[in-house]
Scaffold this motif. Structure first.
Motif, PDB file in Angstrom:
ATOM      1  N   GLU A 185       0.827  -1.201   0.000  1.00 54.98           N
ATOM      2  CA  GLU A 185       0.000   0.000   0.000  1.00 54.98           C
ATOM      3  C   GLU A 185       0.865   1.257   0.000  1.00 54.98           C
ATOM      4  O   GLU A 185       0.572   2.249  -0.680  1.00 54.98           O
ATOM      5  N   VAL A 186       1.928   1.235   0.774  1.00 54.03           N
ATOM      6  CA  VAL A 186       2.827   2.388   0.837  1.00 54.03           C
ATOM      7  C   VAL A 186       3.564   2.569  -0.479  1.00 54.03           C
ATOM      8  O   VAL A 186       3.683   3.687  -0.998  1.00 54.03           O
ATOM      9  N   VAL A 187       4.057   1.492  -1.036  1.00 54.72           N
ATOM     10  CA  VAL A 187       4.789   1.559  -2.295  1.00 54.72           C
ATOM     11  C   VAL A 187       3.915   2.126  -3.408  1.00 54.72           C
ATOM     12  O   VAL A 187       4.372   2.885  -4.271  1.00 54.72           O
ATOM     13  N   ALA A 188       2.628   1.797  -3.386  1.00 54.57           N
ATOM     14  CA  ALA A 188       1.726   2.204  -4.462  1.00 54.57           C
ATOM     15  C   ALA A 188       1.300   3.663  -4.377  1.00 54.57           C
ATOM     16  O   ALA A 188       0.907   4.261  -5.387  1.00 54.57           O
ATOM     17  N   LEU A 189       1.367   4.266  -3.176  1.00 54.86           N
ATOM     18  CA  LEU A 189       0.822   5.612  -3.010  1.00 54.86           C
ATOM     19  C   LEU A 189       1.439   6.651  -3.956  1.00 54.86           C
ATOM     20  O   LEU A 189       0.696   7.400  -4.602  1.00 54.86           O
ATOM     21  N   PRO A 190       2.763   6.761  -4.055  1.00 54.56           N
ATOM     22  CA  PRO A 190       3.314   7.798  -4.942  1.00 54.56           C
ATOM     23  C   PRO A 190       2.856   7.651  -6.384  1.00 54.56           C
ATOM     24  O   PRO A 190       2.613   8.652  -7.070  1.00 54.56           O
ATOM     25  N   ARG A 191       2.708   6.415  -6.856  1.00 58.56           N
ATOM     26  CA  ARG A 191       2.280   6.206  -8.248  1.00 58.56           C
ATOM     27  C   ARG A 191       0.833   6.653  -8.452  1.00 58.56           C
ATOM     28  O   ARG A 191       0.465   7.121  -9.539  1.00 58.56           O
ATOM     29  N   ARG A 192       0.023   6.548  -7.417  1.00 55.95           N
ATOM     30  CA  ARG A 192      -1.389   6.936  -7.549  1.00 55.95           C
ATOM     31  C   ARG A 192      -1.550   8.427  -7.807  1.00 55.95           C
ATOM     32  O   ARG A 192      -2.527   8.855  -8.423  1.00 55.95           O
ATOM     33  N   PHE A 193      -0.595   9.225  -7.338  1.00 52.51           N
ATOM     34  CA  PHE A 193      -0.749  10.681  -7.420  1.00 52.51           C
ATOM     35  C   PHE A 193       0.345  11.354  -8.247  1.00 52.51           C
ATOM     36  O   PHE A 193       0.487  12.573  -8.212  1.00 52.51           O
ATOM     37  N   ALA A 194       1.084  10.555  -8.996  1.00 47.11           N
ATOM     38  CA  ALA A 194       2.186  11.109  -9.784  1.00 47.11           C
ATOM     39  C   ALA A 194       1.700  12.058 -10.872  1.00 47.11           C
ATOM     40  O   ALA A 194       2.460  12.905 -11.351  1.00 47.11           O
ATOM     41  N   HIS A 195       0.427  11.955 -11.263  1.00 51.10           N
ATOM     42  CA  HIS A 195      -0.094  12.801 -12.337  1.00 51.10           C
ATOM     43  C   HIS A 195      -0.422  14.214 -11.872  1.00 51.10           C
ATOM     44  O   HIS A 195      -0.667  15.094 -12.709  1.00 51.10           O
ATOM     45  N   LEU A 196      -0.435  14.461 -10.579  1.00 52.45           N
ATOM     46  CA  LEU A 196      -0.839  15.768 -10.067  1.00 52.45           C
ATOM     47  C   LEU A 196       0.266  16.806 -10.261  1.00 52.45           C
ATOM     48  O   LEU A 196       1.449  16.483 -10.366  1.00 52.45           O
ATOM     49  N   ASP A 197      -0.143  18.061 -10.278  1.00 51.46           N
ATOM     50  CA  ASP A 197       0.779  19.184 -10.417  1.00 51.46           C
ATOM     51  C   ASP A 197       1.868  19.103  -9.349  1.00 51.46           C
ATOM     52  O   ASP A 197       1.580  18.870  -8.172  1.00 51.46           O
ATOM     53  N   GLU A 198       3.123  19.318  -9.741  1.00 53.90           N
ATOM     54  CA  GLU A 198       4.233  19.246  -8.806  1.00 53.90           C
ATOM     55  C   GLU A 198       4.691  20.621  -8.328  1.00 53.90           C
ATOM     56  O   GLU A 198       5.804  20.771  -7.830  1.00 53.90           O
ATOM     57  N   THR A 199       3.863  21.638  -8.488  1.00 53.64           N
ATOM     58  CA  THR A 199       4.195  22.965  -7.989  1.00 53.64           C
ATOM     59  C   THR A 199       4.221  22.958  -6.463  1.00 53.64           C
ATOM     60  O   THR A 199       3.246  22.578  -5.820  1.00 53.64           O
ATOM     61  N   TRP A 200       5.346  23.371  -5.907  1.00 52.74           N
ATOM     62  CA  TRP A 200       5.505  23.318  -4.457  1.00 52.74           C
ATOM     63  C   TRP A 200       5.123  24.644  -3.818  1.00 52.74           C
ATOM     64  O   TRP A 200       5.363  25.717  -4.363  1.00 52.74           O
ATOM     65  N   THR A 201       4.530  24.565  -2.630  1.00 54.79           N
ATOM     66  CA  THR A 201       4.174  25.728  -1.839  1.00 54.79           C
ATOM     67  C   THR A 201       4.954  25.677  -0.537  1.00 54.79           C
ATOM     68  O   THR A 201       5.000  24.637   0.122  1.00 54.79           O
ATOM     69  N   VAL A 202       5.564  26.796  -0.187  1.00 56.45           N
ATOM     70  CA  VAL A 202       6.341  26.879   1.048  1.00 56.45           C
ATOM     71  C   VAL A 202       5.718  27.944   1.938  1.00 56.45           C
ATOM     72  O   VAL A 202       5.560  29.092   1.514  1.00 56.45           O
ATOM     73  N   PRO A 203       5.319  27.592   3.170  1.00 60.77           N
ATOM     74  CA  PRO A 203       4.729  28.594   4.064  1.00 60.77           C
ATOM     75  C   PRO A 203       5.663  29.776   4.285  1.00 60.77           C
ATOM     76  O   PRO A 203       6.890  29.611   4.310  1.00 60.77           O
ATOM     77  N   ASP A 204       5.093  30.946   4.458  1.00 57.65           N
ATOM     78  CA  ASP A 204       5.898  32.144   4.716  1.00 57.65           C
ATOM     79  C   ASP A 204       6.788  31.933   5.939  1.00 57.65           C
ATOM     80  O   ASP A 204       6.332  31.486   6.993  1.00 57.65           O
ATOM     81  N   GLY A 205       8.057  32.267   5.781  1.00 60.83           N
ATOM     82  CA  GLY A 205       8.995  32.189   6.896  1.00 60.83           C
ATOM     83  C   GLY A 205       9.482  30.802   7.225  1.00 60.83           C
ATOM     84  O   GLY A 205      10.274  30.636   8.158  1.00 60.83           O
ATOM     85  N   CYS A 206       9.059  29.790   6.467  1.00 61.60           N
ATOM     86  CA  CYS A 206       9.417  28.404   6.798  1.00 61.60           C
ATOM     87  C   CYS A 206      10.924  28.194   6.788  1.00 61.60           C
ATOM     88  O   CYS A 206      11.478  27.596   7.711  1.00 61.60           O
ATOM     89  N   ALA A 207      11.601  28.682   5.753  1.00 63.96           N
ATOM     90  CA  ALA A 207      13.048  28.480   5.655  1.00 63.96           C
ATOM     91  C   ALA A 207      13.772  29.168   6.809  1.00 63.96           C
ATOM     92  O   ALA A 207      14.709  28.602   7.401  1.00 63.96           O
ATOM     93  N   ASP A 208      13.355  30.392   7.141  1.00 64.44           N
ATOM     94  CA  ASP A 208      13.983  31.106   8.259  1.00 64.44           C
ATOM     95  C   ASP A 208      13.750  30.376   9.575  1.00 64.44           C
ATOM     96  O   ASP A 208      14.664  30.264  10.406  1.00 64.44           O
ATOM     97  N   ASP A 209      12.533  29.886   9.774  1.00 62.44           N
ATOM     98  CA  ASP A 209      12.219  29.169  11.012  1.00 62.44           C
ATOM     99  C   ASP A 209      13.002  27.870  11.112  1.00 62.44           C
ATOM    100  O   ASP A 209      13.454  27.488  12.201  1.00 62.44           O
ATOM    101  N   LEU A 210      13.174  27.189   9.991  1.00 66.12           N
ATOM    102  CA  LEU A 210      13.934  25.937  10.008  1.00 66.12           C
ATOM    103  C   LEU A 210      15.397  26.206  10.366  1.00 66.12           C
ATOM    104  O   LEU A 210      15.992  25.473  11.169  1.00 66.12           O
ATOM    105  N   ARG A 211      15.975  27.255   9.772  1.00 65.54           N
ATOM    106  CA  ARG A 211      17.358  27.598  10.110  1.00 65.54           C
ATOM    107  C   ARG A 211      17.486  27.967  11.584  1.00 65.54           C
ATOM    108  O   ARG A 211      18.454  27.589  12.255  1.00 65.54           O
ATOM    109  N   TRP A 212      16.491  28.702  12.093  1.00 65.13           N
ATOM    110  CA  TRP A 212      16.510  29.067  13.504  1.00 65.13           C
ATOM    111  C   TRP A 212      16.445  27.831  14.394  1.00 65.13           C
ATOM    112  O   TRP A 212      17.226  27.692  15.349  1.00 65.13           O
TER     113      TRP A 212
END
Length: 213
Positions: free
Chosen positions: A16-43
């Motif tokens: 079931e786990v192996v199959a999951l990525p293939r089930r949704f591979a057709h979806l848009d791969e545009t990534w969204t990053v929350p505001d300030g996420c990179a700064d918070d991660l570095r902090w």
């Protein structure tokens, strides 16, 4: 606004786990990053986890980490769809009455159990755990690969265990509505590791998902 944060970790069939990525591979791969996420991660990784969080009231650092962990990391439509599908796998496993060793669920009012665990461990130790602040999807091979790191930070003893449990308690009773003394702090430390060990022993994958209701 009242809500209950829930963290579920469960062993599920590897296929079931192996199959999951293939089930949704057709979806848009545009990534969204929350505001300030990179700064918070570095902090957080750069010492933010060691700042004073409670004096005894929650400090700005405590509120910053809570918002950062709750806000989620970088995501894409396929990732969001896989999390929904993974959550369905967990519900199915619970409904089927799976072995108790293969399922862990923790809930707390107005808080997030996974965030409490990550605060308890600190940045360096929690980096040994897979995924993003409680959300992950592992095949059976990946479970075996991450288990030694998880063992090293969750199966702690002595002074280190006392320290981690105290930090979890501090977070839970300052940042959630859990009644004093009623949260299963030791269970939060032990439960995810129990599921990973069970999955590794039985050749299963593992799904972990955070959510609210």
């Amino acid at each position: 606004m009242s809500y209950t944060g829930v963290w579920s970790v469960g062993a599920v069939p590897d296929a079931e786990v192996v199959a999951l990525p293939r089930r949704f591979a057709h979806l848009d791969e545009t990534w969204t990053v929350p505001d300030g996420c990179a700064d918070d991660l570095r902090w957080w990784l750069g010492g933010g986890d060691r700042e004073p969080y409670f004096t005894p009231e929650p400090t700005p650092a405590a509120h910053r980490f809570a918002a950062f962990a709750r806000g989620g990391g970088p995501t894409a439509p396929a990732v969001a769809a896989m999390k929904d599908a993974a959550t369905d796998l967990l519900r199915h496993a619970a409904a089927q009455g799976s072995d108790p060793d293969g399922l862990f669920v923790e809930a707390v009012r107005k808080g997030e159990p996974a965030t409490a665990l990550h605060h308890g461990l600190g940045a360096e130790a929690s980096a040994q755990l897979p995924g993003w602040f409680g959300d992950f999807l592992l095949t059976a091979d990946e479970v075996r690969a991450v288990l030694p790191g998880a063992e090293s930070v969750l199966a702690v003893t002595g002074q280190r265990r006392t320290e981690v449990l105290a930090r979890i308690d501090a977070w839970v009773y300052a940042m959630t509505d859990a009644p004093e003394g009623e949260f299963d702090t030791a269970g939060l430390l032990a439960g995810p590791l129990r599921v990973l060990r069970y999955a590794a022993a039985h050749g299963l994958g593992v799904v972990a998902a955070t959510g609210t209701h």
